[in-house]
Design a protein around this motif. Sequence first.
Motif, PDB file in Angstrom:
ATOM      1  N   TYR A 397       0.745  -1.045   0.080  1.00 32.62           N
ATOM      2  CA  TYR A 397       0.031   0.065  -0.032  1.00 32.62           C
ATOM      3  C   TYR A 397       0.801   1.233   0.137  1.00 32.62           C
ATOM      4  CZ  TYR A 397      -3.571  -3.254   1.138  1.00 32.62           C
ATOM      5  OH  TYR A 397      -4.570  -4.497   0.962  1.00 32.62           O
ATOM      6  N   LEU A 399       2.908   2.767  -1.679  1.00 31.94           N
ATOM      7  CA  LEU A 399       3.330   2.737  -2.941  1.00 31.94           C
ATOM      8  C   LEU A 399       4.324   4.083  -3.216  1.00 31.94           C
ATOM      9  CD1 LEU A 399       3.375   1.711  -5.958  1.00 31.94           C
ATOM     10  CD2 LEU A 399       1.537   3.371  -6.316  1.00 31.94           C
TER      11      LEU A 399
ATOM     12  N   GLU B  91      -3.058   2.801  11.122  1.00 28.55           N
ATOM     13  CA  GLU B  91      -3.209   2.517  10.007  1.00 28.55           C
ATOM     14  C   GLU B  91      -4.515   1.495   9.760  1.00 28.55           C
ATOM     15  OE1 GLU B  91      -1.177   3.907   7.758  1.00 28.55           O
ATOM     16  OE2 GLU B  91       0.624   4.239   8.790  1.00 28.55           O
ATOM     17  N   TRP B  93      -5.137  -1.082   7.311  1.00 30.56           N
ATOM     18  CA  TRP B  93      -4.896  -1.894   6.126  1.00 30.56           C
ATOM     19  C   TRP B  93      -5.793  -3.120   5.784  1.00 30.56           C
ATOM     20  CZ3 TRP B  93      -1.913   1.415   4.148  1.00 30.56           C
ATOM     21  CH2 TRP B  93      -0.698   1.902   4.820  1.00 30.56           C
ATOM     22  N   ASP B  94      -6.455  -3.461   6.998  1.00 30.88           N
ATOM     23  CA  ASP B  94      -7.565  -4.517   6.897  1.00 30.88           C
ATOM     24  C   ASP B  94      -8.629  -3.850   5.899  1.00 30.88           C
ATOM     25  OD1 ASP B  94      -6.681  -6.119   8.724  1.00 30.88           O
ATOM     26  OD2 ASP B  94      -7.489  -5.264  10.490  1.00 30.88           O
ATOM     27  N   PHE B  96      -8.381  -2.015   3.479  1.00 34.30           N
ATOM     28  CA  PHE B  96      -8.077  -2.116   1.877  1.00 34.30           C
ATOM     29  C   PHE B  96      -8.398  -3.313   1.146  1.00 34.30           C
ATOM     30  CE2 PHE B  96      -5.640   2.068   0.927  1.00 34.30           C
ATOM     31  CZ  PHE B  96      -5.544   2.328   2.286  1.00 34.30           C
ATOM     32  N   ALA B  97      -8.266  -4.406   1.888  1.00 31.45           N
ATOM     33  CA  ALA B  97      -8.537  -5.495   1.315  1.00 31.45           C
ATOM     34  C   ALA B  97     -10.041  -5.801   1.042  1.00 31.45           C
ATOM     35  CB  ALA B  97      -7.785  -6.780   2.252  1.00 31.45           C
ATOM     36  N   ARG B 100     -12.917  -2.240  -2.565  1.00 32.48           N
ATOM     37  CA  ARG B 100     -12.353  -2.165  -4.064  1.00 32.48           C
ATOM     38  C   ARG B 100     -13.109  -1.183  -4.891  1.00 32.48           C
ATOM     39  NH1 ARG B 100      -7.566  -2.941  -4.242  1.00 32.48           N
ATOM     40  NH2 ARG B 100      -7.910  -3.003  -6.373  1.00 32.48           N
ATOM     41  N   ARG B 136       7.964  12.580  10.941  1.00 34.66           N
ATOM     42  CA  ARG B 136       8.623  11.761  10.032  1.00 34.66           C
ATOM     43  C   ARG B 136       8.232  11.795   8.714  1.00 34.66           C
ATOM     44  NH1 ARG B 136       6.719   6.306  11.258  1.00 34.66           N
ATOM     45  NH2 ARG B 136       5.661   6.770   9.108  1.00 34.66           N
ATOM     46  N   ASP B 140      10.189  12.316   5.247  1.00 38.14           N
ATOM     47  CA  ASP B 140      10.023  11.442   4.084  1.00 38.14           C
ATOM     48  C   ASP B 140       9.738  12.320   2.883  1.00 38.14           C
ATOM     49  OD1 ASP B 140      10.349   9.258   5.748  1.00 38.14           O
ATOM     50  OD2 ASP B 140       8.527   8.476   5.834  1.00 38.14           O
ATOM     51  N   PHE B 302      -6.529   4.959  -7.824  1.00 32.06           N
ATOM     52  CA  PHE B 302      -5.798   3.641  -7.717  1.00 32.06           C
ATOM     53  C   PHE B 302      -6.135   2.773  -6.412  1.00 32.06           C
ATOM     54  CE2 PHE B 302      -2.316   0.963  -6.587  1.00 32.06           C
ATOM     55  CZ  PHE B 302      -1.931   0.332  -7.764  1.00 32.06           C
ATOM     56  N   PHE B 303      -6.259   3.324  -5.392  1.00 36.27           N
ATOM     57  CA  PHE B 303      -6.279   2.310  -4.005  1.00 36.27           C
ATOM     58  C   PHE B 303      -7.836   2.236  -3.855  1.00 36.27           C
ATOM     59  CE2 PHE B 303      -1.968   3.803  -3.240  1.00 36.27           C
ATOM     60  CZ  PHE B 303      -1.565   2.470  -2.984  1.00 36.27           C
ATOM     61  N   PRO B 333      -2.456   5.716   0.451  1.00 34.29           N
ATOM     62  CA  PRO B 333      -1.190   5.911   1.140  1.00 34.29           C
ATOM     63  C   PRO B 333       0.015   6.073   0.427  1.00 34.29           C
ATOM     64  CG  PRO B 333      -2.147   3.767   1.069  1.00 34.29           C
ATOM     65  CD  PRO B 333      -2.991   4.778   0.140  1.00 34.29           C
ATOM     66  N   LEU B 334      -0.054   6.369  -0.855  1.00 35.11           N
ATOM     67  CA  LEU B 334       1.129   6.551  -1.861  1.00 35.11           C
ATOM     68  C   LEU B 334       1.960   7.736  -1.042  1.00 35.11           C
ATOM     69  CD1 LEU B 334       1.297   9.203  -3.925  1.00 35.11           C
ATOM     70  CD2 LEU B 334      -0.380   7.839  -4.567  1.00 35.11           C
ATOM     71  N   GLU B 335       3.271   7.760  -1.411  1.00 32.95           N
ATOM     72  CA  GLU B 335       4.304   8.605  -0.981  1.00 32.95           C
ATOM     73  C   GLU B 335       5.239   9.013  -2.108  1.00 32.95           C
ATOM     74  OE1 GLU B 335       6.368   7.361   2.708  1.00 32.95           O
ATOM     75  OE2 GLU B 335       4.565   6.270   3.410  1.00 32.95           O
ATOM     76  N   THR B 339       6.104   9.512  -7.377  1.00 33.60           N
ATOM     77  CA  THR B 339       4.806   8.594  -7.484  1.00 33.60           C
ATOM     78  C   THR B 339       3.410   9.266  -7.844  1.00 33.60           C
ATOM     79  OG1 THR B 339       5.642   7.644  -5.590  1.00 33.60           O
ATOM     80  CG2 THR B 339       3.667   6.530  -6.223  1.00 33.60           C
TER      81      THR B 339
END
Lengths: 417, 417
Positions: A397, A399, B91, B93-94, B96-97, B100, B136, B140, B302-303, B333-335, B339
């Motif tokens: 995720y 990316l 976060e 992440w659960d 995301f799966a 869709r 942080r 980044d 995208f996500f 969550p892209l960085e 990107t």
Amino acid sequence: MEADLVLRRARLLTCAPLAEEKPRSGHAAADVGAVADGWVAARDGVVTATGHGDGWEALERSIDARVVDVEGRVVMPGFVDPHTHLCYAGERWDEFAARRSGADYLAVLERGGGIHATVRATRDASDEALLALLRRRIADAAVAGTTTLEVKSGYGLEPEEELRQLRVIARARASAPIDVAPTYLGMHALPTRHADDRRAFLHEVVRTVRIVAEEGLAEAVDAFVEKGVFETEEVRPVAKAARDAGLALVLHADQLNDVGATEFAARMRARSADHVANASADGLRALARAAIPAVLLPGSAFFVGYPPPDARRFVAADVPVAIATDHNPGTSPLEGMPTAIALAVGLCGLTPHQAIVAATINAAHALGRGARTGALVKGRRADVVVLETDDERELAYRLGARLVAQVYASGRRVDAA
Amino acid sequence: MEADLVLRRARLLTCAPLAEEKPRSGHAAADVGAVADGWVAARDGVVTATGHGDGWEALERSIDARVVDVEGRVVMPGFVDPHTHLCYAGERWDEFAARRSGADYLAVLERGGGIHATVRATRDASDEALLALLRRRIADAAVAGTTTLEVKSGYGLEPEEELRQLRVIARARASAPIDVAPTYLGMHALPTRHADDRRAFLHEVVRTVRIVAEEGLAEAVDAFVEKGVFETEEVRPVAKAARDAGLALVLHADQLNDVGATEFAARMRARSADHVANASADGLRALARAAIPAVLLPGSAFFVGYPPPDARRFVAADVPVAIATDHNPGTSPLEGMPTAIALAVGLCGLTPHQAIVAATINAAHALGRGARTGALVKGRRADVVVLETDDERELAYRLGARLVAQVYASGRRVDAA
């Protein structure tokens, strides 16, 4: 049990083999073998033991052993990238803007653009120039966590030039910090010189397969089976020559059209069937029966703009799924297996854990290395990645993030500059 | 003309303003102002001159001036990321799966999941914990080449908690190596406590806008205008309060459905209209007339899996286009702006040069900084990125590669650890 390297206090993903030494499919496809507070020990570049808690303290350690406290971070097998075309010169960015669909890609090919532009630039590059490019790309892959990397020839087309490129790959391999698996992509496109004599070209390829095997220049022979490129029946004599010479067969199969290449790959006992975005249900059944990995390549779908392979079809059909960058200058310039994982999840529908299995143990099987790497298990190569995070799903995720903190190939740190 | 920093022998992209100080649209949208063998000089964090060839030698240099030969690499304005939600804990992440499609996203919201999970985790995080996370993330972003970064509040929902988050953002801003533009996202979702009294909530937001302005906690006020979230008429009094208090207005507009938010943004003279994937033709015409940037956010498309905004519609309608990461824990969550550039080209149909303009000068306009950064021109902040390559189009295509070699924010190197 002696150790010269211990990574401890890890969220350890072993990706350890289950019942059999087979690539994972079906329910097992998402089993990363996670161990809380885990550790992995290695000596002389080979995993000697894994465990959890303080068990590592009982290991006899060499006098200069490094014990690294990873403070809860993920420790997992190094990535295996089983499909790349890294041996090339020149870029084709102009083409990217002009081309947005699969149909256009074949049209570009027919006009002598596309691959032919890379063929010209690669032929024109000296051995030393090509070697420098290849070495830099291998180093970039290593920093991104790849510890086993397939590299195809294929931008020579003419057998003599293919041999030159394979010799450059052999030189890069000899000095590479990671394991490089070379492939002779003998049938990538028909060279212009042979446009009117396909049979003569195929004879030359058969002859070249034997030279490649004698000189130890490749482990496998690859062919691009696609409408307007090569047909399965044209591959058959080359596949036979490969088998006779002790080389594996891999195929670019059913990427843009279903031409029956996936069933053909299973019938010929190919090492893997790659792309397979348009493989038929029969093709999937054949791969599943033969336990042959399908190598999905979401990068080219993203960049060329055709519908990405639906990974759920493959998982449902019990086909072992692997993924790769397909790094190449024409259709998939993406870099690093974390990027491939993120695209495989975002575009192909793999779960993060399925994508990790697809990028490690299943990808190792796709390179005939299923018993040597791809899992953190006693006796295997100590190919290890330490992530910046304690949650491996971030690979799927975040990316664009730099998540790979440390990389060990055969126990040696390779990511530091 | 004195200089304490000179970057020379560059492929220089100035992104210099054309006729007027306006964001770029139409034909100008792809004009990056490329200069061969170019140089840029700065003193005290401000660009003093640019040119080509040896002209830099005539500059009076300070005694400790750094003259950097970039050997043909690209030197360009630092990226401006005009839309992020970086102030959060936890976060998801659960989620995301499980999710869709765009429809699913609204369903998740209605069940109290989605944003509400982040709201809980962020409320539960101490000021210090939240500050550490935010610092942080800012670091980044800086390493990835971002020299101007918007950060929204928005995971408090309740005005008191929003103010706490804005104060954390103010602390991060004070010590940040790059320019941080704070935004009060006062209307992100209706807090549960106010489920039966929307009017009372809106009154509180209006009151909070004044506090935000008095304390200098934000430059803009943002609202999520969407079916089932907030309506344009609910935004109106908040927008008026913002204008009265001297704050800009920005909107999450027509992301999943056309609710007329883009026209509304133009009518209210918003600083930018963001998302706008489903903006109507009328909405586009209104933005073009008002020269208000549309901030496209391919990451969430995208996500989340909804159709990405078609950038070509915006370019054709003469709307200035900007892009952003939309970095947030729920949908994007892209960085890193590289990107975002690659997704804007691959998914939204921008050309590489349009995407570079969208990520620099137009994004600066989207933050009300169109005259201060986003271009390498005398008098602007010396926000500069040096790429690893001599071809800026690689930003669009080498997805996952580390292309940003050096970053200077107000003339100070910020990428080194």
